[in-house]
Design a protein around this motif. Sequence first.
Motif, PDB file in Angstrom:
ATOM      1  N   PRO A  98       0.743  -1.263  -0.114  1.00 37.35           N
ATOM      2  CA  PRO A  98       0.215   0.404  -0.260  1.00 37.35           C
ATOM      3  C   PRO A  98       0.894   1.021   0.443  1.00 37.35           C
ATOM      4  O   PRO A  98       0.586   2.080  -0.255  1.00 37.35           O
ATOM      5  CB  PRO A  98      -0.890   0.158   1.475  1.00 37.35           C
ATOM      6  N   TYR A 101       1.281   3.729  -2.944  1.00 39.56           N
ATOM      7  CA  TYR A 101       0.014   3.190  -4.389  1.00 39.56           C
ATOM      8  C   TYR A 101      -0.829   3.417  -4.570  1.00 39.56           C
ATOM      9  O   TYR A 101      -1.389   4.195  -3.500  1.00 39.56           O
ATOM     10  CB  TYR A 101      -0.652   1.033  -3.267  1.00 39.56           C
ATOM     11  N   TYR A 104      -1.388   6.302  -1.636  1.00 42.31           N
ATOM     12  CA  TYR A 104      -1.790   6.076  -0.486  1.00 42.31           C
ATOM     13  C   TYR A 104      -0.911   6.089   0.339  1.00 42.31           C
ATOM     14  O   TYR A 104       0.609   5.848   0.405  1.00 42.31           O
ATOM     15  CB  TYR A 104      -2.239   4.331  -0.752  1.00 42.31           C
ATOM     16  N   HIS A 118     -10.066   0.642   3.303  1.00 46.22           N
ATOM     17  CA  HIS A 118      -9.500   1.552   2.990  1.00 46.22           C
ATOM     18  C   HIS A 118      -9.435   2.767   4.304  1.00 46.22           C
ATOM     19  O   HIS A 118      -8.999   3.941   4.075  1.00 46.22           O
ATOM     20  CB  HIS A 118      -9.365   2.519   1.351  1.00 46.22           C
ATOM     21  N   ASP A 136      -5.953  -4.984   6.588  1.00 49.64           N
ATOM     22  CA  ASP A 136      -6.264  -5.159   5.320  1.00 49.64           C
ATOM     23  C   ASP A 136      -4.557  -4.942   4.749  1.00 49.64           C
ATOM     24  O   ASP A 136      -3.882  -4.050   4.754  1.00 49.64           O
ATOM     25  CB  ASP A 136      -6.872  -4.744   4.257  1.00 49.64           C
ATOM     26  N   ASP A 147      -2.502 -11.127  -1.238  1.00 47.72           N
ATOM     27  CA  ASP A 147      -2.735  -9.628  -0.323  1.00 47.72           C
ATOM     28  C   ASP A 147      -3.951 -10.082   0.553  1.00 47.72           C
ATOM     29  O   ASP A 147      -4.424 -11.341  -0.287  1.00 47.72           O
ATOM     30  CB  ASP A 147      -4.069  -8.820  -1.695  1.00 47.72           C
ATOM     31  N   HIS A 210      -9.402  -9.045  -7.481  1.00 46.32           N
ATOM     32  CA  HIS A 210      -8.619  -8.954  -8.081  1.00 46.32           C
ATOM     33  C   HIS A 210      -7.731  -9.786  -8.940  1.00 46.32           C
ATOM     34  O   HIS A 210      -6.823 -11.111  -7.538  1.00 46.32           O
ATOM     35  CB  HIS A 210      -8.089  -7.636  -8.396  1.00 46.32           C
ATOM     36  N   PHE A 216      -0.048  -5.410  -7.970  1.00 52.51           N
ATOM     37  CA  PHE A 216      -1.362  -5.606  -6.835  1.00 52.51           C
ATOM     38  C   PHE A 216      -2.608  -5.512  -8.002  1.00 52.51           C
ATOM     39  O   PHE A 216      -3.316  -6.550  -7.394  1.00 52.51           O
ATOM     40  CB  PHE A 216      -1.532  -3.946  -6.689  1.00 52.51           C
ATOM     41  N   HIS A 217      -3.210  -5.032  -8.939  1.00 56.71           N
ATOM     42  CA  HIS A 217      -4.664  -5.154  -9.149  1.00 56.71           C
ATOM     43  C   HIS A 217      -3.981  -5.435 -10.742  1.00 56.71           C
ATOM     44  O   HIS A 217      -3.782  -3.970 -11.073  1.00 56.71           O
ATOM     45  CB  HIS A 217      -5.269  -3.612  -9.115  1.00 56.71           C
ATOM     46  N   GLU A 243     -12.451 -11.132  -1.875  1.00 54.15           N
ATOM     47  CA  GLU A 243     -12.522 -10.396  -0.613  1.00 54.15           C
ATOM     48  C   GLU A 243     -14.141  -9.445  -0.894  1.00 54.15           C
ATOM     49  O   GLU A 243     -13.844  -8.563  -0.668  1.00 54.15           O
ATOM     50  CB  GLU A 243     -11.766  -9.433  -0.675  1.00 54.15           C
ATOM     51  N   TRP A 260      -9.677   8.339   0.109  1.00 55.13           N
ATOM     52  CA  TRP A 260      -9.112   6.737   0.209  1.00 55.13           C
ATOM     53  C   TRP A 260     -10.400   6.862   1.057  1.00 55.13           C
ATOM     54  O   TRP A 260     -11.061   4.746   0.442  1.00 55.13           O
ATOM     55  CB  TRP A 260      -8.065   6.509   0.953  1.00 55.13           C
ATOM     56  N   GLU A 274     -10.446 -11.373   3.228  1.00 49.99           N
ATOM     57  CA  GLU A 274      -9.458 -11.687   1.874  1.00 49.99           C
ATOM     58  C   GLU A 274      -8.947 -12.288   2.145  1.00 49.99           C
ATOM     59  O   GLU A 274      -7.977 -12.974   2.867  1.00 49.99           O
ATOM     60  CB  GLU A 274      -9.229  -9.664   1.867  1.00 49.99           C
TER      61      GLU A 274
HETATM   62  N1  MF3 Z   1      -5.537  -4.762   0.239  1.00 47.04           N
HETATM   63  C1  MF3 Z   1      -6.527  -3.495  -0.787  1.00 47.04           C
HETATM   64  C2  MF3 Z   1      -7.471  -4.498  -1.833  1.00 47.04           C
HETATM   65  O1  MF3 Z   1      -7.673  -6.069  -0.980  1.00 47.04           O
HETATM   66  C3  MF3 Z   1      -6.302  -2.870  -1.599  1.00 47.04           C
HETATM   67  C4  MF3 Z   1      -5.498  -1.631  -0.356  1.00 47.04           C
HETATM   68  S1  MF3 Z   1      -4.940   0.085  -1.665  1.00 47.04           S
HETATM   69  C5  MF3 Z   1      -4.280   0.526  -0.856  1.00 47.04           C
HETATM   70  O2  MF3 Z   1      -7.581  -4.785  -2.806  1.00 47.04           O
HETATM   71  F1  MF3 Z   1      -3.195   1.615  -1.431  1.00 47.04           F
HETATM   72  F2  MF3 Z   1      -5.060   1.637  -0.342  1.00 47.04           F
HETATM   73  F3  MF3 Z   1      -3.445   0.116  -0.049  1.00 47.04           F
END
Ligand code: MF3
Length: 288
Positions: A98, A101, A104, A118, A136, A147, A210, A216-217, A243, A260, A274
Motif C-alpha cells: 500500500p 500505491y 496511498y 481503505h 488489510d 493480499d 482482483h 497489485f491489481h 474479498e 481513500w 480477504e
Molecule cells: N489491499 C486492498 C485490496 O484488497 C487494496 C488497498 S489499496 C491501498 O485490494 F492503497 F489502499 F492500499
Amino acid sequence: MNKINRNDFCWCGSEKKYKKCHMESDMRLKILSDEVGYEIPKEVIKTEEEIEGIRKASKLTREILDMVGERIKVGVTTEEINTWVHEYTVEHNAYPAPLGYCGYPKSTCVSINEVVCHGIPDENTVLKDGDIVNVDVTTIVDGYYGDASRMYIMGNASEEAKNLVKVAKECLDIGIKQVKPFATIGDIAYEVQKHAEENGYSVVYEFGGHGIGREFHEEPFVSHVGNKGEGMILLPNMTFTIEPMLNLGVPEVRILDDEWTTLTKDGKLSAQWEHTVRVTENGVEILT
Ligand code: MF3
Ligand code: CO
Ligand code: CO
C-alpha cells in the motif's frame, strides 16, 4: 501481439523455447477464448515460477495478520498497527504494497465499523471496546504480491456486529468453495451474494477482488455480486483475491475527501475478509 515462432524463446521469460514452454497452453487458451467469445488474456494464467513467488508473498502476508492478531487490543491506535505491519514487513526483506500505491500514504489499511475499506491509519484513532476492525495487508516479496485481510473484534461487540463479521467470513469461504477450473467469476459472486442476502446483509458492488501477481491489481475483476456463468472463466493457475464486503444496511458507499477512506453511505456497519487463491487442476489452493 507479435507472432512468436515455435523455436523462439518463450514470452514468459523461462528462457526455454516457445514450443517446449507455453505454446501448447497458448493454443488451448486461444481455442477456449473462441469458445467463450471473449479474449482470455494469457497474463491471468501464472507460470510455476510466478506461483512460487505469489505463494511466498502470501505466506508473509498470513504471518503478518497472525502477528496483528496477537497484539491488537482496545487502546491501541491504528498508527501503531501500521508500524507493526511496516516493521515486520521490512524486517522480512519485503515491501508493504500500500505504501505509495497511487499516493496511498501508509503501509496497511485499517477499517473500523462503518469504514468499508481503505481506512488510513493515524495516531488519533484509538480502538474502542465493541469495535469491529479490518486490517488489510499486502506484501511484495521478490516482486510478487500477496493480499489478505481479516476482521478483529474488540472486547464486547454487539451481537449485531459479531454476526455481520461471522457471515462475512462465511461468504469468503463460500466464494472460495466455488473456485475450480471452468467455473466462472459469476459463480463466486452468485453464492456470496446469496449467502449475504439470506442473512439480511447487502454486498458492496463498487469494489471487488482482483487478479494478483507481479502487480497489485490485475485482471480479472472479481465481483461479489452477480449471476452464475457470468464473467471470466476460471482456469488452472489463475491467481486472484476474493474479498467480499458486507454491509448491515445499504450497499452504497461514499469516499472521504482524503480520496481513500470508504464508508457506508448510511453509516451502518461493514465487514470484510480477504484471501489470495490459486485455481488448481481440480479445485482451489488458498495462498494466504
Ligand atoms: N489491499 C486492498 C485490496 O484488497 C487494496 C488497498 S489499496 C491501498 O485490494 F492503497 F489502499 F492500499
Ligand atoms: Co487487500
Ligand atoms: Co485485494
